[in-house]
Design a protein around this motif. Structure first.
Motif, PDB file in Angstrom:
ATOM      1  N   LEU A  83      -2.393  -4.705 -11.079  1.00 22.70           N
ATOM      2  CA  LEU A  83      -2.072  -3.287 -10.938  1.00 22.70           C
ATOM      3  C   LEU A  83      -0.570  -3.049 -10.882  1.00 22.70           C
ATOM      4  O   LEU A  83      -0.074  -2.036 -11.386  1.00 22.70           O
ATOM      5  N   GLU A 132       0.655  -2.847 -14.331  1.00 20.44           N
ATOM      6  CA  GLU A 132       0.177  -1.659 -15.036  1.00 20.44           C
ATOM      7  C   GLU A 132       0.853  -0.380 -14.554  1.00 20.44           C
ATOM      8  O   GLU A 132       0.964   0.581 -15.322  1.00 20.44           O
ATOM      9  N   ARG A 133       1.293  -0.364 -13.298  1.00 23.94           N
ATOM     10  CA  ARG A 133       1.716   0.885 -12.668  1.00 23.94           C
ATOM     11  C   ARG A 133       3.180   0.878 -12.278  1.00 23.94           C
ATOM     12  O   ARG A 133       3.561   1.251 -11.181  1.00 23.94           O
ATOM     13  N   ASP A 158      -5.229   6.059  -8.161  1.00 21.98           N
ATOM     14  CA  ASP A 158      -4.300   5.201  -8.906  1.00 21.98           C
ATOM     15  C   ASP A 158      -3.001   4.961  -8.137  1.00 21.98           C
ATOM     16  O   ASP A 158      -2.165   4.158  -8.573  1.00 21.98           O
ATOM     17  N   LEU A 159      -2.841   5.622  -6.987  1.00 26.26           N
ATOM     18  CA  LEU A 159      -1.656   5.405  -6.147  1.00 26.26           C
ATOM     19  C   LEU A 159      -1.904   4.429  -5.002  1.00 26.26           C
ATOM     20  O   LEU A 159      -0.966   4.085  -4.280  1.00 26.26           O
ATOM     21  N   HIS A 188       1.875   2.128  -5.029  1.00 28.22           N
ATOM     22  CA  HIS A 188       2.704   3.192  -4.481  1.00 28.22           C
ATOM     23  C   HIS A 188       2.458   3.429  -2.991  1.00 28.22           C
ATOM     24  O   HIS A 188       3.402   3.391  -2.192  1.00 28.22           O
ATOM     25  N   SER A 233      -4.889  11.047 -18.587  1.00 30.17           N
ATOM     26  CA  SER A 233      -3.538  10.624 -18.229  1.00 30.17           C
ATOM     27  C   SER A 233      -2.549  11.116 -19.271  1.00 30.17           C
ATOM     28  O   SER A 233      -2.895  11.327 -20.442  1.00 30.17           O
TER      29      SER A 233
END
Length: 423
Positions: free
Chosen positions: A195, A198-199, A262-263, A267, A301
């Motif tokens: 992840l 990806e992020r 997705d955070l 994040h 997205s």
């Protein structure tokens, strides 16, 4: 930065229950109470380069529901939200479209505000652009360096020779604070590595102590926006901005940190880590996340371009109340795929509800049922924001209603944000 105009929210008789919410950090549904009568909420805001699609709207409606329930329970809500108005995706979109990044951010933030007003989302008290807190973010990054929670990485392409990027030392924080890697996400390391790549992470960056260490401060590069700081010219990393804004405006150990799923990592994991390293205190009590909304087989997205924009639906004449109903028909934590049928069902539901407002019928025959309905709505919603269950209660009530008392109209407005009277 100003937020937007909040809707008027009717007050209902008596306090409702304190809501219970799923906590990603524990995997359980837990009470989300305030402290000394105040509930602190921090929700990650938009990166304003293409707002607002239905995935965004679903997230902000979820936490608007929480906000409404807290208020209905008699709590004061202290709500902060950021705007990431300086970040790589924004700069890339500005370059690709030939628009100044500041103009792009301003226009898309204005569009987002308009969508929030139309959807009747209660505005945060603190709506903070990252560019407004550059000094505070750079000072926090410098403090982490001084405390031993950060380190520099050689940066050959820095605009000023000798300047370096600054990274968070996650292993040091894991050893020396109450935070540990996986505290918020409960992910294993392989999932985190995947992840992170990806992020927006850079696990392969040479010179890092751990592939998962996130960027705190990016040294200025030629052709990029930058600001002077104790660390040299540069701009913030992604996660530290939310740590700083939340600590400034909501404080430590507040009730809920929220955003899209997705955070969760990296994040929110690292926002909590930075804040804990800075203060020595835990971050949020509950880490709550909304599910992803797909369209045409893929997660909605900006990078894929498969967006259903609230503003375009509104421009096409769709009632914003129907958009809100379409989103509330899905549980906030579920992943689901939007189709036109969602809006058709929501529009039919809205028409059915509003058809009762012609003044006909004997309201007195419904008054005794109205109070019981309000309590059922409160109980449904307080159980992890069960908006589909609340709508089911309303559908069943309207099946047998002979009139719509003011209490029901007010409850639908106060708890679900749907004003049945004409907007």
């Amino acid at each position: 930065m100003h937020s937007w105009r909040s809707p008027d929210v009717p007050a209902l008789p008596g306090p409702g229950p304190v809501p219970r919410l799923f906590n990603q950090a524990t995997g359980t549904v837990e009470p989300a109470p305030g402290t000394d009568g105040t509930a602190g909420l921090y929700v990650c805001g938009i990166t304003p380069y293409d707002a607002t699609h239905l995935g965004h709207a679903s997230t902000y409606l979820a936490f608007d529901t929480l906000n409404r329930l807290w208020r209905d329970a008699g709590l004061t809500v202290n709500y902060a939200q950021n705007v990431t108005d300086i970040d790589d995706p924004l700069l890339e979109r500005a370059a690709a479209t030939g628009v100044d990044w500041r103009e792009l951010a301003a226009s898309q933030t204005d569009l987002f505000r308009g969508d929030m007003v139309a959807l009747r989302v209660i505005a945060p008290q603190h709506y903070i652009a990252v560019t407004e807190v550059i000094d505070e973010v750079s000072d926090a990054a410098a403090a982490l360096l001084a405390q031993g929670f950060a380190y520099t990485v050689e940066t050959p392409d820095a605009q000023t020779p000798g300047d370096s990027d600054l990274y968070f030392d996650s292993r040091r924080a894991d050893q020396a604070t109450s935070w540990f890697l996986g505290l918020e996400s409960r992910y294993d390391r392989d999932t985190m590595l995947s992840l992170f790549a990806e992020r927006g992470g850079d696990p392969l960056r040479p010179g890092k102590r751990d592939p998962l260490d996130p960027l705190l401060w990016r040294a200025a590069r030629e052709g990029e926006p930058s600001w002077p700081s104790l660390l040299g010219a540069g701009r913030p990393g992604w996660h530290i901005e939310c740590s700083v804004i939340a600590l400034q405006h909501v404080g430590t150990s507040f009730a809920v940190q929220g955003g899209g799923s997705d955070l969760i990592f990296p994040h929110h994991e690292f926002s909590a880590a930075h804040a804990t390293a800075l203060t020595g205190q835990p971050f949020a009590s509950i880490h709550a996340h909304s599910g992803m909304v797909a369209y045409e087989g893929e997660k909605m997205s900006k990078s894929l371009g498969n967006l259903v924009l609230v503003s375009k639906l509104r421009a096409a004449g769709v009632d914003a109340r129907a958009i809100r109903l379409a989103l509330l028909a899905h549980h906030y934590r579920s992943d689901w795929e939007y189709t036109d049928a969602d809006l058709e069902v929501a529009s039919g539901r809205l028409a059915r509800y509003t058809a009762w407002l012609d003044g006909s019928g004997d309201a007195s025959t419904a008054d005794s049922d109205a109070a019981a309905l309000v309590e059922r709505l409160r109980e449904r919603l307080s159980n992890d924001l069960d908006t589909p269950g609340a709508l089911a209660e309303l559908d069943a009530w309207f099946d047998t209603a002979t009139a719509v008392p003011d209490l029901v109209v007010d409850a639908i407005d106060a708890l679900l944000g749907i004003r049945l009277t004409a907007p």
